[in-house]
Scaffold this motif. Sequence first.
Motif, PDB file in Angstrom:
ATOM      1  N   TRP A  12      51.255  22.649  55.078  1.00  0.00           N
ATOM      2  CA  TRP A  12      52.465  22.325  55.135  1.00  0.00           C
ATOM      3  C   TRP A  12      53.126  23.306  56.014  1.00  0.00           C
ATOM      4  O   TRP A  12      53.942  22.969  56.699  1.00  0.00           O
ATOM      5  CB  TRP A  12      53.272  22.489  53.747  1.00  0.00           C
ATOM      6  CG  TRP A  12      53.197  21.046  52.940  1.00  0.00           C
ATOM      7  CD1 TRP A  12      52.560  21.014  51.529  1.00  0.00           C
ATOM      8  CD2 TRP A  12      53.683  19.910  53.431  1.00  0.00           C
ATOM      9  NE1 TRP A  12      52.560  19.717  51.546  1.00  0.00           N
ATOM     10  CE2 TRP A  12      53.388  18.752  52.308  1.00  0.00           C
ATOM     11  CE3 TRP A  12      54.047  19.293  54.567  1.00  0.00           C
ATOM     12  CZ2 TRP A  12      53.436  17.460  52.416  1.00  0.00           C
ATOM     13  CZ3 TRP A  12      54.679  17.910  54.505  1.00  0.00           C
ATOM     14  CH2 TRP A  12      54.149  17.071  53.569  1.00  0.00           C
ATOM     15  N   LEU A  34      61.096  25.638  55.847  1.00  0.00           N
ATOM     16  CA  LEU A  34      60.326  24.455  55.105  1.00  0.00           C
ATOM     17  C   LEU A  34      61.437  23.722  54.199  1.00  0.00           C
ATOM     18  O   LEU A  34      61.767  24.620  53.273  1.00  0.00           O
ATOM     19  CB  LEU A  34      59.312  25.263  54.483  1.00  0.00           C
ATOM     20  CG  LEU A  34      58.230  25.923  55.067  1.00  0.00           C
ATOM     21  CD1 LEU A  34      57.165  26.451  54.032  1.00  0.00           C
ATOM     22  CD2 LEU A  34      57.580  24.978  56.197  1.00  0.00           C
ATOM     23  N   ALA A  61      57.157  20.837  50.777  1.00  0.00           N
ATOM     24  CA  ALA A  61      56.402  21.943  51.293  1.00  0.00           C
ATOM     25  C   ALA A  61      56.796  23.434  50.347  1.00  0.00           C
ATOM     26  O   ALA A  61      55.824  24.031  50.095  1.00  0.00           O
ATOM     27  CB  ALA A  61      56.660  22.371  52.714  1.00  0.00           C
TER      28      ALA A  61
END
Length: 389
Positions: free
Chosen positions: A174, A223, A233
């Motif tokens: 991620w 994220l 993520a």
Amino acid sequence: MGSAPLAAVAAPEPPPEPALGAELRELEEISLALEQHTLADSTRRAYAGAWRTFAAFCAEHRLEPLPAHPETVRWYVAWMSVQTDPDGLPRFSVATIRLHLAGLAERHLRDGFLDPTGHRAVSDLVRGLIKLRATRPRRMRPLLLDDLLRVIGAMEHDVYPAGISAARDTAALWLGFAGALRRSEVAALRLTSLQLHPHDGIHVHVGRSKADPGNALPDVVVLPTGSSPVTCAPCALHRWLALVRLTETHDPTGLRRAIMRQLFGYQLDHHVCGAGTAPGLISSADLTAGTPLLRATYRNRHSGRIHATGVSGDALHTMLQTRLAAAGIDPTGYGFHSLRSGFVTQARRNGADFRDVRRQTRHRTDLMVDAYDRDYVPLAGNAVTDLGL
Ligand SMILES: [Zn+2]
């Protein structure tokens, strides 16, 4: 390499030292001053830079830079031709390589040596390189979201000990995909690089970029909280960091059971990042140490461990290839950089404009994004879609 040995370049005999009268000495000073003006300042700087790179290359390989043997120059051209930047693109363009050769030639001629770059063996090599570069550069294949989810879905997350490396690798994937980070940047992250944000998800403070050391902009990527726990993520980071925290707070005897309990208790269909009603698995208090974020793990069939040392960029590359193969995807052409190029490609396919893409990738210009478009998203921003066909 050619079959015939190359002729060594010998310096010509220096001219006899003339006895200079006052007038000749003055003329000598004028001639030196004139010489300073033969090259533009920008060219002089470029040549000086080229010479420094060449001298460093020679020092590293114990070669004589002045006068340089044509063979040395050939090796230098070959070396320049294979250098790549963190995006996997050539670091030296053909024009830059030619500039370096001009710098080498200038330095040799100035110091009274023959020009080794004029040797046929060198010019042949440059011609070959131009032909080669006319074809497209090889770029890592982008990994798109569907394939990424397939890779993550193929891992054993709630199993001991496989769940330990699964948690780490999911977090790494991620960071590479949603964070559009280079592998060296991911490997260099520390716990203190992360900042939990009540609304945005997680802010990742990236260290100074090697590719762009002159960049004054703060390097922060986000994220975001996923619309589902599967695409979240921050959830992946929380799961991994919960294991790291256990490693740091438990003695070896209690650690195994604590990690097992954590893994077995994972409900993968619920947010654990604090996005839902429950608080996140970790809090800001867990992010105060300057220790590596992603660590090496050890496992055999019965147990697993998290080491204190960080993962390397090479290990991340290998990890991606292994995980792809495990998910039934042929890893040829993929590497950790496929996550970053996957970010660009997926975002462009979904309609993001250049500026939005660069906001996260921190590319300096549109050129790189455009290069990805040409290869993988030929219809993005292409007026052919406006023809009413
Ligand atoms: Zn989440």
